[in-house]
Design a protein around this motif. Structure first.
Motif, PDB file in Angstrom:
ATOM      1  N   ILE A  16      51.756  45.707  50.154  1.00 12.82           N
ATOM      2  CA  ILE A  16      51.166  45.138  48.934  1.00 12.82           C
ATOM      3  C   ILE A  16      49.802  45.790  48.691  1.00 12.82           C
ATOM      4  O   ILE A  16      48.968  45.899  49.607  1.00 12.82           O
ATOM      5  CB  ILE A  16      51.004  43.616  49.054  1.00 12.82           C
ATOM      6  CG1 ILE A  16      52.367  42.946  49.337  1.00 12.82           C
ATOM      7  CG2 ILE A  16      50.395  43.025  47.781  1.00 12.82           C
ATOM      8  CD1 ILE A  16      53.399  43.142  48.255  1.00 12.82           C
ATOM      9  N   PHE A  17      49.596  46.194  47.462  1.00 17.66           N
ATOM     10  CA  PHE A  17      48.303  46.747  47.034  1.00 17.66           C
ATOM     11  C   PHE A  17      47.532  45.624  46.369  1.00 17.66           C
ATOM     12  O   PHE A  17      47.897  45.129  45.306  1.00 17.66           O
ATOM     13  CB  PHE A  17      48.515  47.914  46.066  1.00 17.66           C
ATOM     14  CG  PHE A  17      47.248  48.416  45.440  1.00 17.66           C
ATOM     15  CD1 PHE A  17      46.147  48.797  46.227  1.00 17.66           C
ATOM     16  CD2 PHE A  17      47.137  48.505  44.050  1.00 17.66           C
ATOM     17  CE1 PHE A  17      44.978  49.258  45.624  1.00 17.66           C
ATOM     18  CE2 PHE A  17      45.967  48.974  43.462  1.00 17.66           C
ATOM     19  CZ  PHE A  17      44.880  49.351  44.252  1.00 17.66           C
ATOM     20  N   ARG A  18      46.405  45.177  47.049  1.00 14.25           N
ATOM     21  CA  ARG A  18      45.634  44.062  46.516  1.00 14.25           C
ATOM     22  C   ARG A  18      44.146  44.334  46.733  1.00 14.25           C
ATOM     23  O   ARG A  18      43.759  45.002  47.709  1.00 14.25           O
ATOM     24  CB  ARG A  18      46.021  42.749  47.201  1.00 14.25           C
ATOM     25  CG  ARG A  18      45.736  42.703  48.673  1.00 14.25           C
ATOM     26  CD  ARG A  18      45.859  41.288  49.227  1.00 14.25           C
ATOM     27  NE  ARG A  18      47.197  40.773  49.148  1.00 14.25           N
ATOM     28  CZ  ARG A  18      48.115  40.911  50.114  1.00 14.25           C
ATOM     29  NH1 ARG A  18      47.825  41.595  51.213  1.00 14.25           N
ATOM     30  NH2 ARG A  18      49.299  40.397  49.989  1.00 14.25           N
ATOM     31  N   PRO A  19      43.286  43.755  45.900  1.00 15.19           N
ATOM     32  CA  PRO A  19      41.842  43.828  46.111  1.00 15.19           C
ATOM     33  C   PRO A  19      41.441  42.828  47.194  1.00 15.19           C
ATOM     34  O   PRO A  19      42.055  41.755  47.330  1.00 15.19           O
ATOM     35  CB  PRO A  19      41.250  43.456  44.769  1.00 15.19           C
ATOM     36  CG  PRO A  19      42.277  42.584  44.137  1.00 15.19           C
ATOM     37  CD  PRO A  19      43.612  43.085  44.615  1.00 15.19           C
ATOM     38  N   ILE A  20      40.422  43.144  47.966  1.00 17.56           N
ATOM     39  CA  ILE A  20      39.938  42.262  49.021  1.00 17.56           C
ATOM     40  C   ILE A  20      38.575  41.773  48.601  1.00 17.56           C
ATOM     41  O   ILE A  20      37.575  42.521  48.669  1.00 17.56           O
ATOM     42  CB  ILE A  20      39.870  42.994  50.364  1.00 17.56           C
ATOM     43  CG1 ILE A  20      41.276  43.529  50.742  1.00 17.56           C
ATOM     44  CG2 ILE A  20      39.342  42.068  51.443  1.00 17.56           C
ATOM     45  CD1 ILE A  20      41.289  44.393  51.967  1.00 17.56           C
ATOM     46  N   PRO A  21      38.446  40.535  48.101  1.00 19.41           N
ATOM     47  CA  PRO A  21      37.165  40.015  47.613  1.00 19.41           C
ATOM     48  C   PRO A  21      36.314  39.537  48.791  1.00 19.41           C
ATOM     49  O   PRO A  21      36.803  38.834  49.679  1.00 19.41           O
ATOM     50  CB  PRO A  21      37.566  38.882  46.697  1.00 19.41           C
ATOM     51  CG  PRO A  21      38.886  38.420  47.220  1.00 19.41           C
ATOM     52  CD  PRO A  21      39.559  39.588  47.831  1.00 19.41           C
ATOM     53  N   VAL A  22      35.082  39.886  48.789  1.00 23.32           N
ATOM     54  CA  VAL A  22      34.126  39.439  49.795  1.00 23.32           C
ATOM     55  C   VAL A  22      32.978  38.763  49.057  1.00 23.32           C
ATOM     56  O   VAL A  22      32.291  39.408  48.263  1.00 23.32           O
ATOM     57  CB  VAL A  22      33.601  40.606  50.656  1.00 23.32           C
ATOM     58  CG1 VAL A  22      32.560  40.089  51.665  1.00 23.32           C
ATOM     59  CG2 VAL A  22      34.737  41.324  51.342  1.00 23.32           C
ATOM     60  N   GLY A  23      32.823  37.460  49.280  1.00 23.53           N
ATOM     61  CA  GLY A  23      31.805  36.696  48.574  1.00 23.53           C
ATOM     62  C   GLY A  23      32.140  36.504  47.124  1.00 23.53           C
ATOM     63  O   GLY A  23      31.241  36.223  46.319  1.00 23.53           O
ATOM     64  N   ILE A  24      33.372  36.674  46.785  1.00 24.15           N
ATOM     65  CA  ILE A  24      33.839  36.524  45.403  1.00 24.15           C
ATOM     66  C   ILE A  24      34.538  35.183  45.273  1.00 24.15           C
ATOM     67  O   ILE A  24      35.454  34.873  46.036  1.00 24.15           O
ATOM     68  CB  ILE A  24      34.788  37.671  45.009  1.00 24.15           C
ATOM     69  CG1 ILE A  24      34.104  39.027  45.203  1.00 24.15           C
ATOM     70  CG2 ILE A  24      35.263  37.486  43.575  1.00 24.15           C
ATOM     71  CD1 ILE A  24      32.848  39.209  44.373  1.00 24.15           C
ATOM     72  N   ARG A  25      34.097  34.417  44.274  1.00 25.36           N
ATOM     73  CA  ARG A  25      34.724  33.098  44.113  1.00 25.36           C
ATOM     74  C   ARG A  25      35.816  33.081  43.050  1.00 25.36           C
ATOM     75  O   ARG A  25      36.582  32.110  42.963  1.00 25.36           O
ATOM     76  CB  ARG A  25      33.671  32.055  43.766  1.00 25.36           C
ATOM     77  CG  ARG A  25      32.983  32.249  42.419  1.00 25.36           C
ATOM     78  CD  ARG A  25      31.944  31.190  42.217  1.00 25.36           C
ATOM     79  NE  ARG A  25      31.276  31.301  40.933  1.00 25.36           N
ATOM     80  CZ  ARG A  25      30.249  30.529  40.551  1.00 25.36           C
ATOM     81  NH1 ARG A  25      29.783  29.616  41.386  1.00 25.36           N
ATOM     82  NH2 ARG A  25      29.686  30.688  39.373  1.00 25.36           N
ATOM     83  N   ARG A  26      35.887  34.149  42.233  1.00 25.11           N
ATOM     84  CA  ARG A  26      36.903  34.167  41.186  1.00 25.11           C
ATOM     85  C   ARG A  26      37.275  35.598  40.852  1.00 25.11           C
ATOM     86  O   ARG A  26      36.397  36.479  40.790  1.00 25.11           O
ATOM     87  CB  ARG A  26      36.392  33.467  39.920  1.00 25.11           C
ATOM     88  CG  ARG A  26      37.469  33.333  38.827  1.00 25.11           C
ATOM     89  CD  ARG A  26      36.939  32.660  37.576  1.00 25.11           C
ATOM     90  NE  ARG A  26      36.064  33.551  36.808  1.00 25.11           N
ATOM     91  CZ  ARG A  26      34.818  33.284  36.509  1.00 25.11           C
ATOM     92  NH1 ARG A  26      34.250  32.161  36.943  1.00 25.11           N
ATOM     93  NH2 ARG A  26      34.092  34.127  35.776  1.00 25.11           N
ATOM     94  N   ILE A  27      38.553  35.882  40.654  1.00 27.97           N
ATOM     95  CA  ILE A  27      39.048  37.162  40.149  1.00 27.97           C
ATOM     96  C   ILE A  27      39.377  36.978  38.680  1.00 27.97           C
ATOM     97  O   ILE A  27      40.247  36.176  38.320  1.00 27.97           O
ATOM     98  CB  ILE A  27      40.294  37.629  40.927  1.00 27.97           C
ATOM     99  CG1 ILE A  27      39.943  37.910  42.398  1.00 27.97           C
ATOM    100  CG2 ILE A  27      40.907  38.870  40.281  1.00 27.97           C
ATOM    101  CD1 ILE A  27      38.964  39.065  42.584  1.00 27.97           C
TER     102      ILE A  27
END
Length: 591
Positions: A519-530
């Motif tokens: 799976i190709f996905r973004p990895i949020p760090v300190g992100i509360r919303r995409i």
């Protein structure tokens, strides 16, 4: 001298009406039984109309069925008109003979088939104005037209026994006619009845026999063995062996009949009360006596109270009982007995009623008997022992059937309830990535008591949602419990620290189904919303987009695998401080 003297003519006038007759006048043509001055006139005419009777003596009536009393003897011509005012009525005439006093009657003598039967005319009338002119007897033999007579007092010899309807018709000089009918019972043997019938008697007793008949006559008994009153209707006998007594009855017409009674003389009454038995307390005992003949039967209990008066009966004893069976025949008496032992039912017990956690075991405890059977047995270590180990997956009622060998042999049931608490749905939360130095709140669910370990970096390890602060990757394990039952389960999550806030995006992925980098996905760090994550092919066509956190692309478009090569991505999110982060780049799809 045969010569015409004159000719006379008379005219009649007839009126003819056009009508359809709907009424009928109908009475007997002759009333001549001459019993009374009063006649109750019958009427079979059409009902619901008007009527006019003329009784021939000047009196009339408009009743449908009148009664009329004539003032004097005589022969009267009467008539009845139905619907008399209508031109379509009907009328009929009749004759009434009024010479009252005629009473037809007769008697007979002799009912025995062996002899002729005599008949006597007992008829009477008022001789002041009438006299008997003729008699007609009919002796009632079916199909026989010669069984008649006109004699005053005839006799007739019947050929077979039966009940015959004999009639006498009396006719008088004035035209009166009256008939008397009587039933005549012709028998080949005079009636006789005998009591008692064939019966048993005690060898020590006397017995009165009773013969009777509706006719007068004499009796004679045979044999003359042990009998008092041999020529009486009711002699007394005292035989000492089985004897048949015959009675001969001769009626006053010398007709003879014979009957008999057989006496079975008993020297000993043979009875059996049945086998001794054991019953459970509260159950009925079946009394099943037998005898070699019909006697007066009585069952008694220990207190000599009457229990039953038949050979077969049932009763419910509350303690050990000896039941005595007594038979009597006159003064002959016999008795025997059976013992009944009353034992209590087993008193089973099963324990404990309890609640266990899913996957736990519990030892059941049973007792109160010699043999045990638990049901259902599929979750038990052994279903035929008193105290098996139970491992139910769901709440279960276990039924224990207890049988004893020392008391009542009947099985008795009891039960125990084992409640099973479902598996604790422990959930620590999803693995997460935290910006180094950022505070993050964990959130565990599934119970009402929580314990986190290790406690390093946690604000409180004993609550479901502690705050975590650190800069080193760590795996937290939470024990989730349900109290007060004490059921628990474990779950864990991995916390990874990365410099941020930022959105990290891989440069390549391999969607080949091997479970690695599929799976190709973004990895949020300190992100509360995409806000969005989009992927485009080389022609600028959008092949994937999402706003879900940690949601990714599996390398397909419209359900079909995409070609290998480079794809453009764009992502936008908001960090925990409210700042927007927008990034774009390319990713290599490798198969």
């Amino acid at each position: 001298n045969g010569k015409l003297i004159a000719t006379h003519h008379k005219d009649y006038q007839f009126t003819v009406y056009d009508c359809e007759r709907t009424v009928l006048a109908d009475i007997p043509p002759l009333f001549n039984d001459c019993k009374s001055f009063t006649i109750n006139f019958p009427d079979n005419s059409t009902t619901g109309k008007t009527y006019l009777w003329n009784f021939g003596d000047g009196d009339t009536s408009t009743a449908y069925t009148p009664a009329h009393t004539y003032a004097d003897t005589g022969t009267y011509n009467l008539w009845l008109k139905v619907d008399p005012t209508s031109s379509c009525g009907d009328s009929i005439g009749a004759v009434a003979k009024i010479y009252p006093g005629l009473n037809t009657n007769f008697s007979h003598s002799g009912n025995c088939l062996q002899f002729p039967t005599g008949f006597q005319n007992l008829s009477s009338l008022n001789k002041n104005y009438d006299s008997i002119n003729a008699l007609q007897w009919n002796f009632g033999v079916p199909g026989n037209f010669t069984d008649t007579s006109s004699q005053e007092n005839p006799s007739y010899h019947y050929s077979s026994p039966a009940i015959y309807p004999v009639t006498l018709t009396v006719m008088t000089e004035k035209g009166c006619e009256q008939t008397d009918t009587q039933s005549l019972n012709i028998y080949d043997k005079p009636p006789i009845s005998l009591s008692p019938g064939d019966t048993d008697m005690c060898y020590k007793d006397q017995l009165q026999l009773n013969a009777s008949s509706t006719l007068g006559g004499s009796y004679s008994w045979q044999p003359a063995y042990n009998i008092i009153g041999q020529n009486a209707a009711s002699p007394t006998v005292y035989p000492r062996t089985d004897t048949t007594y015959y009675v001969t009855f001769t009626d006053n017409e010398k007709c003879v009949n014979t009957d008999s009674v057989h006496l079975r003389v008993k020297n000993k009454l043979l009875i059996n009360a049945g086998n001794d038995t054991t019953i459970c307390k509260g159950d009925p005992v079946f009394l099943n006596g037998t005898s070699n003949d019909q006697y007066a039967i009585t069952w008694y209990d220990n207190a000599h109270q009457v229990v039953a008066k038949t050979l077969q009966a049932q009763t419910v004893p509350m303690q050990n009982e000896t039941y005595t069976l007594e038979a009597t025949l006159g003064t002959c008496i016999a008795d025997t007995f059976m013992n009944t032992r009353v034992v209590p039912y087993p008193v089973p017990y099963a324990a404990p009623d309890t609640t266990i956690c899913y996957g736990d075991k519990i030892q059941l405890r049973g007792g109160g008997g010699s043999f045990y059977q638990w049901f259902p047995g599929s979750s038990l270590s052994d279903s035929i022992i008193a105290s098996p180990i139970a491992s139910p997956k769901d709440t279960t009622i276990y039924t224990l059937t207890v049988t004893d060998t020392l008391g009542c042999p009947k099985p008795v049931d009891t039960s125990v309830l084992v409640g099973v608490i479902p598996p604790v749905p422990a959930f620590a939360g999803n693995d997460t990535i935290i910006t180094t130095g950022q505070t993050f709140q964990l959130q565990a669910t599934g119970g009402n008591k929580y314990l986190w370990s290790p406690a390093t970096g946690l604000s409180d390890p004993n609550i479901p949602n502690p705050l975590v602060t650190g800069n080193k990757d760590v795996e937290y394990v939470v024990k989730v419990s349900i109290e007060p039952e004490g059921c628990y389960a474990y779950d864990s999550l991995h916390v990874r620290y990365i410099i941020g806030p930022d959105i990290y995006v891989p440069t390549a992925f391999t969607p080949n189904g091997d479970g690695m980098n599929d799976i190709f996905r973004p990895i949020p760090v300190g992100i509360r919303r995409i806000d969005y994550f989009r992927v485009y092919n080389r022609w600028g066509q959008l092949v994937f987009q999402t706003t879900q956190y940690m949601k990714g692309w599996n390398g397909t478009f419209n359900g079909k695998p995409c070609d290998e090569g480079g794809y453009v991505w764009m992502v936008k999110g908001e960090d925990y401080e409210g700042h927007s982060i927008v990034k774009k780049g390319t990713v290599l799809l490798i198969r």
